[in-house]
Scaffold this active site. Structure first.
Site, PDB file in Angstrom:
ATOM      1  N   HIS A  98       0.806  -1.315   0.004  1.00 43.77           N
ATOM      2  CA  HIS A  98      -0.003  -0.101  -0.175  1.00 43.77           C
ATOM      3  C   HIS A  98       0.778   1.188  -0.084  1.00 43.77           C
ATOM      4  CE1 HIS A  98      -3.438   3.074   1.297  1.00 43.77           C
ATOM      5  NE2 HIS A  98      -2.320   3.307   2.044  1.00 43.77           N
ATOM      6  N   GLU A  99       1.765   1.306   1.068  1.00 40.11           N
ATOM      7  CA  GLU A  99       2.885   2.426   0.842  1.00 40.11           C
ATOM      8  C   GLU A  99       3.729   2.618  -0.463  1.00 40.11           C
ATOM      9  OE1 GLU A  99       2.048   4.415   3.143  1.00 40.11           O
ATOM     10  OE2 GLU A  99       1.174   3.015   4.542  1.00 40.11           O
ATOM     11  N   HIS A 102       1.419   4.623  -2.824  1.00 41.19           N
ATOM     12  CA  HIS A 102       1.670   5.815  -2.837  1.00 41.19           C
ATOM     13  C   HIS A 102       3.040   6.465  -3.764  1.00 41.19           C
ATOM     14  CE1 HIS A 102      -1.678   6.557  -0.153  1.00 41.19           C
ATOM     15  NE2 HIS A 102      -1.079   6.020   0.789  1.00 41.19           N
ATOM     16  N   HIS A 106       3.148   9.067  -6.717  1.00 41.24           N
ATOM     17  CA  HIS A 106       3.937  10.265  -6.898  1.00 41.24           C
ATOM     18  C   HIS A 106       4.406  10.232  -8.005  1.00 41.24           C
ATOM     19  CE1 HIS A 106       7.047  12.818  -4.363  1.00 41.24           C
ATOM     20  NE2 HIS A 106       6.411  13.641  -5.357  1.00 41.24           N
TER      21      HIS A 106
HETATM   22 ZN   LIG Z   1      -2.128   5.238   2.570  1.00 41.28          ZN
END
Ligand SMILES: [Zn+2]
Length: 228
Positions: A98-99, A102, A106
């Protein structure tokens, strides 16, 4: 500052938020005991997903604490809590990916993330002042303009929370698709992954809901006073 009809809904949302926070811990712990068939740790899954997306220069670093996992857009680093970094459970791999979701957002300039980053400096300034203005406005009826100003400032914070929702859901969707495609998890394991990621998403939904209801309440009070 008497009981407002909206307070009833706010209390319900608050209870939902407490339940969501309780549940995210429970779900995480439950699926922490279930190892992934691939045997990957959170670190390995994150590293491989980053590399598969050409993000070789984004480091994956362990940080202390539980559920402290995040992507740092300024340092361009994925930071994983120690249990997620070192363990090879469904929970660890889900949160790690999940991270990375991100980090990919980006890289591809995912519009909602771009908007969130642009809003951050403004919200950082306004969200500290908003509660003071609102409190002063509620307390001193004759200074209704303070309440109005507080509402404008608070709106920025609520907008920020609402923009966060698609960012979070999108990061989880990217994570799920890539985890299956890259073979980090089997199709059978996807159910557990969905449980962990959905539980985390619900905490964001509940927090946004509380703020939104509070905002509506203040607007209602402001309008009532203006009409008097
Ligand atoms: Zn998150």
């Amino acid at each position: 500052m008497f009981f407002h009809p909206m307070d009833f809904l706010i209390i319900i949302a608050f209870v939902l938020s407490l339940w969501a926070q309780f549940r995210v811990k429970g779900t995480f712990n439950k699926w922490s005991d279930v190892p992934v068939h691939s045997g990957m740790t959170g670190y390995e899954a994150a590293r491989r997903m980053l590399d598969a997306n050409g993000l070789h220069d984004v480091p994956v670093e362990p940080v202390p604490g539980a559920l402290t996992d995040h992507y740092d857009p300024i340092a361009r680093a994925v930071r994983l809590s120690e249990p997620v970094y070192y363990e090879h459970s469904i929970s660890a791999v889900s949160v790690a990916c999940h991270e990375v979701g991100h980090a990919i957002q980006h890289k591809v300039h995912y519009p909602m993330l771009v908007m969130r980053h642009r809003m951050f400096p403004v919200v950082n300034l306004t969200s500290g002042v908003a509660p003071l203005l609102i409190l002063a406005g509620l307390f001193f009826q004759q200074f209704n303009f303070l309440l109005g100003l507080g509402i404008i400032f608070f709106s920025a914070a609520v907008a920020f929370q609402l923009v966060t929702l698609p960012v979070e859901f999108n990061a989880s969707n990217r994570a799920r698709d890539l985890m299956v495609a890259e073979g980090f998890i089997t199709n059978d394991e996807e159910r557990g992954v969905a449980k962990v990621l959905n539980a985390a998403a619900l905490t964001y939904v509940a927090a946004a809901l509380i703020s939104l209801l509070e905002l509506i309440k203040y607007i209602m009070i402001f309008n009532n006073r203006s009409n008097d």
